[in-house]
Design a protein around this motif. Structure first.
Motif, PDB file in Angstrom:
ATOM      1  N   GLY A 135       0.777  -1.227   0.000  1.00 48.35           N
ATOM      2  CA  GLY A 135       0.000   0.000   0.000  1.00 48.35           C
ATOM      3  C   GLY A 135       0.810   1.278   0.000  1.00 48.35           C
ATOM      4  O   GLY A 135       0.239   2.378  -0.025  1.00 48.35           O
ATOM      5  N   ALA A 136       2.130   1.180   0.026  1.00 47.49           N
ATOM      6  CA  ALA A 136       2.960   2.371   0.003  1.00 47.49           C
ATOM      7  C   ALA A 136       3.015   2.956  -1.407  1.00 47.49           C
ATOM      8  O   ALA A 136       2.919   2.224  -2.403  1.00 47.49           O
ATOM      9  N   VAL A 137       3.178   4.263  -1.475  1.00 45.05           N
ATOM     10  CA  VAL A 137       3.445   4.947  -2.737  1.00 45.05           C
ATOM     11  C   VAL A 137       4.902   5.402  -2.691  1.00 45.05           C
ATOM     12  O   VAL A 137       5.280   6.181  -1.813  1.00 45.05           O
ATOM     13  N   ILE A 138       5.704   4.891  -3.616  1.00 49.12           N
ATOM     14  CA  ILE A 138       7.143   5.167  -3.585  1.00 49.12           C
ATOM     15  C   ILE A 138       7.575   5.733  -4.935  1.00 49.12           C
ATOM     16  O   ILE A 138       7.395   5.087  -5.969  1.00 49.12           O
ATOM     17  N   GLU A 139       8.107   6.929  -4.890  1.00 48.32           N
ATOM     18  CA  GLU A 139       8.692   7.544  -6.076  1.00 48.32           C
ATOM     19  C   GLU A 139      10.208   7.400  -5.976  1.00 48.32           C
ATOM     20  O   GLU A 139      10.810   7.821  -4.987  1.00 48.32           O
ATOM     21  N   ALA A 140      10.811   6.787  -7.012  1.00 43.55           N
ATOM     22  CA  ALA A 140      12.245   6.543  -7.010  1.00 43.55           C
ATOM     23  C   ALA A 140      12.818   6.905  -8.374  1.00 43.55           C
ATOM     24  O   ALA A 140      12.102   6.873  -9.391  1.00 43.55           O
ATOM     25  N   ARG A 141      14.083   7.235  -8.385  1.00 38.28           N
ATOM     26  CA  ARG A 141      14.754   7.541  -9.656  1.00 38.28           C
ATOM     27  C   ARG A 141      14.784   6.281 -10.517  1.00 38.28           C
ATOM     28  O   ARG A 141      15.264   5.240 -10.088  1.00 38.28           O
ATOM     29  N   ASP A 142      14.259   6.390 -11.726  1.00 37.38           N
ATOM     30  CA  ASP A 142      14.170   5.246 -12.650  1.00 37.38           C
ATOM     31  C   ASP A 142      13.415   4.080 -12.025  1.00 37.38           C
ATOM     32  O   ASP A 142      13.657   2.920 -12.371  1.00 37.38           O
ATOM     33  N   ILE A 150       8.497   8.349   0.019  1.00 34.26           N
ATOM     34  CA  ILE A 150       7.605   7.294   0.490  1.00 34.26           C
ATOM     35  C   ILE A 150       6.433   7.906   1.259  1.00 34.26           C
ATOM     36  O   ILE A 150       6.624   8.769   2.123  1.00 34.26           O
ATOM     37  N   ARG A 151       5.224   7.432   0.934  1.00 36.19           N
ATOM     38  CA  ARG A 151       4.050   7.778   1.724  1.00 36.19           C
ATOM     39  C   ARG A 151       3.069   6.601   1.621  1.00 36.19           C
ATOM     40  O   ARG A 151       3.264   5.683   0.826  1.00 36.19           O
ATOM     41  N   ARG A 152       2.031   6.635   2.420  1.00 41.85           N
ATOM     42  CA  ARG A 152       0.980   5.621   2.325  1.00 41.85           C
ATOM     43  C   ARG A 152      -0.346   6.294   2.592  1.00 41.85           C
ATOM     44  O   ARG A 152      -0.537   6.927   3.632  1.00 41.85           O
ATOM     45  N   ASP A 153      -1.297   6.142   1.667  1.00 37.19           N
ATOM     46  CA  ASP A 153      -2.592   6.822   1.748  1.00 37.19           C
ATOM     47  C   ASP A 153      -3.746   5.887   2.084  1.00 37.19           C
ATOM     48  O   ASP A 153      -4.872   6.346   2.305  1.00 37.19           O
ATOM     49  N   ILE A 154      -3.492   4.599   2.107  1.00 37.66           N
ATOM     50  CA  ILE A 154      -4.542   3.610   2.383  1.00 37.66           C
ATOM     51  C   ILE A 154      -4.086   2.716   3.529  1.00 37.66           C
ATOM     52  O   ILE A 154      -2.897   2.689   3.874  1.00 37.66           O
ATOM     53  N   PRO A 155      -4.997   1.976   4.155  1.00 40.12           N
ATOM     54  CA  PRO A 155      -4.579   1.060   5.219  1.00 40.12           C
ATOM     55  C   PRO A 155      -3.551   0.050   4.701  1.00 40.12           C
ATOM     56  O   PRO A 155      -3.562  -0.334   3.527  1.00 40.12           O
ATOM     57  N   LEU A 156      -2.665  -0.379   5.590  1.00 39.12           N
ATOM     58  CA  LEU A 156      -1.612  -1.323   5.204  1.00 39.12           C
ATOM     59  C   LEU A 156      -2.205  -2.670   4.813  1.00 39.12           C
ATOM     60  O   LEU A 156      -3.064  -3.213   5.527  1.00 39.12           O
ATOM     61  N   ASN A 157      -1.769  -3.204   3.699  1.00 35.08           N
ATOM     62  CA  ASN A 157      -2.171  -4.540   3.274  1.00 35.08           C
ATOM     63  C   ASN A 157      -1.206  -5.566   3.842  1.00 35.08           C
ATOM     64  O   ASN A 157       0.000  -5.443   3.642  1.00 35.08           O
ATOM     65  N   PRO A 158      -1.686  -6.589   4.535  1.00 37.08           N
ATOM     66  CA  PRO A 158      -0.777  -7.665   4.954  1.00 37.08           C
ATOM     67  C   PRO A 158      -0.256  -8.385   3.718  1.00 37.08           C
ATOM     68  O   PRO A 158      -0.920  -8.449   2.681  1.00 37.08           O
ATOM     69  N   LEU A 159       0.945  -8.911   3.821  1.00 36.41           N
ATOM     70  CA  LEU A 159       1.607  -9.497   2.651  1.00 36.41           C
ATOM     71  C   LEU A 159       2.034 -10.920   2.947  1.00 36.41           C
ATOM     72  O   LEU A 159       2.586 -11.214   4.014  1.00 36.41           O
ATOM     73  N   TYR A 160       1.780 -11.785   2.002  1.00 35.53           N
ATOM     74  CA  TYR A 160       2.373 -13.134   1.996  1.00 35.53           C
ATOM     75  C   TYR A 160       3.565 -13.051   1.068  1.00 35.53           C
ATOM     76  O   TYR A 160       3.416 -12.820  -0.134  1.00 35.53           O
ATOM     77  N   PHE A 161       4.767 -13.209   1.592  1.00 29.72           N
ATOM     78  CA  PHE A 161       5.961 -12.854   0.826  1.00 29.72           C
ATOM     79  C   PHE A 161       7.034 -13.936   0.897  1.00 29.72           C
ATOM     80  O   PHE A 161       7.880 -13.942   1.794  1.00 29.72           O
TER      81      PHE A 161
END
Length: 429
Positions: A135-142, A150-161
């Motif tokens: 759920g994070a919004v990440i702007e990175a070079r290329d 980094i920011r997050r505008d929505i509730p955190l999504n749990p992840l199976y990773f």
């Protein structure tokens, strides 16, 4: 600064090693996540963990240096971080950037993470992808490199990773973000990597059929981080090899961290027939430690494979030096990750080997080194590429020559081992 290395007649002494960087980083971050005060002893004096401290201060965490290497952290809890008014400068520290990105993404506090030229050239896509999925919004070079917004505008999504590679930084990044989820995030590890994060946070773990499943969520209380940080095994490895390859050596290394996910190089050196003794085993907090002694040894060749690499990744440069003095052909494979460190370490090691007249081959994912117990390195000028582990490996090798060698840019050893050159001088005098 350039450092000249004189051949050593003997290597004898007791070396007080620097504190473990990996644990120092984590102890400070986890103390910040804890609600309450932590006193961390033997905190690393190296540059990288102090980049972590600087970033935490900008997030509103109260940190005092009480003595040379004792810090007091006033933890704000996982929801107490402030929006930083300036960039979080991670310096040269990949650990700072990758782990702090997990905390920032989890907390939802907007922040911009920057680094020096070296750090800004290292891929961040491995953490960007799972954090974005959470759920994070990440702007990175290329879409890959720092700076990271980094920011997050929505509730955190749990992840199976399921971890795509054995990486403690990637694992830790996802687990730290997961601490903010209402439901558990699950990280699946099939090849072991450093387990400091799950140890220090006391996270739930299940192990079955060769898999390790690590969970994190808001249900997990972040414990106080008051303990003594062990001395750094990665720093010890340089003197273990120096003592093993030198014909007149006895080196004592007290209070070294012996976490089994960090000591792959110790097992490799023991398999190479290095004479190492371990005394005074005990625990500091959740981490095992002990006193190491190493003596001149007759080395046997070794084959380091992909399964072993994650637990000795930082020590491969100095293990390559040990292989030069083994009686036969040694191989390293499955180590392509070394091409994405502070520098391309496989190429840097190859340049060191070429400079001293070694018989070797370089591959995409490793090296093949033909060793000789009677090998005498040519005097050489070594380029450090501002990589601390390359500089220290070259210095240890230079001790075995017959005339002066030089390490260019040797001041970079301060990144992980500020007292390296003083300890080298002490052992040879």
């Amino acid at each position: 600064m350039n450092y000249d290395i004189q051949p050593a007649d003997t290597l004898h002494g007791n070396v007080q090693l620097p504190a473990d960087k990996s644990i120092s980083h984590r102890s400070a971050m986890f103390a910040a996540l804890h609600e309450g005060q932590s006193i961390i002893k033997n905190f690393s004096e190296a540059a990288d963990p102090h980049s972590t401290l600087d970033c935490l201060r900008k997030l509103g965490v109260g940190i005092q240096i009480k003595d040379k290497n004792i810090i007091q952290v006033e933890g704000v809890g996982r929801d107490g971080f402030l929006h930083p008014s300036e960039d979080l400068d991670c310096g040269n520290s990949g650990t700072t950037m990758r782990l702090l990105s997990g905390i920032i993404a989890g907390s939802g506090v907007p922040a911009r993470l920057t680094g020096d030229e070296s750090l800004s050239s290292r891929t961040m896509k491995r953490i960007i992808d799972p954090l974005t999925e959470m759920g994070a919004v990440i702007e990175a070079r290329d879409n890959d490199f720092a700076p990271l917004n980094i920011r997050r505008d929505i509730p955190l999504n749990p992840l199976y990773f399921p971890l795509p590679i054995a990486s403690a930084q990637l694992k830790s990044c996802v687990l730290l973000a997961g601490l903010y989820g209402e439901k558990p995030t699950k990280v699946i590890e099939t090849l072991p990597s450093r387990d400091h994060t799950e140890r220090l946070l006391n996270l739930p773990i299940e192990e079955e059929n060769g898999e390790k499943r690590i969970f994190s969520s808001r249900e997990d209380e972040v414990p106080e981080q008051s303990y003594r940080v062990p001395n750094d095994f990665s720093a010890a490895a340089f003197w273990l090899v120096a003592g093993a390859i030198h014909p007149d050596a006895e080196i004592v290394l007290p209070k070294v961290g012996l976490n089994p996910t960090r000591t792959g190089a110790l097992e490799i050196l023991q398999q190479m027939n290095v004479d190492i003794k371990i005394n005074n085993r005990h625990f500091e907090g959740p981490e095992p430690i002990g006193d190491l002694s190493v003596y001149s040894s007759t080395l046997q060749p070794i084959n380091i494979t992909e399964e072993v690499v994650p637990n000795c990744i930082d020590e491969i440069p100095i293990l390559s030096v040990a292989m030069l003095f083994a009686d036969g052909l040694s191989k390293i494979s499955g180590a392509e990750e070394l091409r994405h460190k502070e520098t391309d370490r496989l190429t840097a090691i190859a340049e060191i080997l070429e400079g001293v007249g070694a018989d070797f081959k370089e591959y995409k994912d490793g090296l093949e080194i033909k060793g000789d117990p009677d090998f005498i390195p040519d005097a050489a000028t070594f380029q450090s590429y501002h990589d601390h582990r390359i500089a220290m490996s070259a210095a240890v090798l230079g001790l075995m020559g017959t005339s002066t060698s030089t390490v260019e840019g040797g001041e970079c050893t301060a990144i992980s081992y500020p007292g390296f050159w003083d300890d080298l001088s002490m052992l040879t005098n």
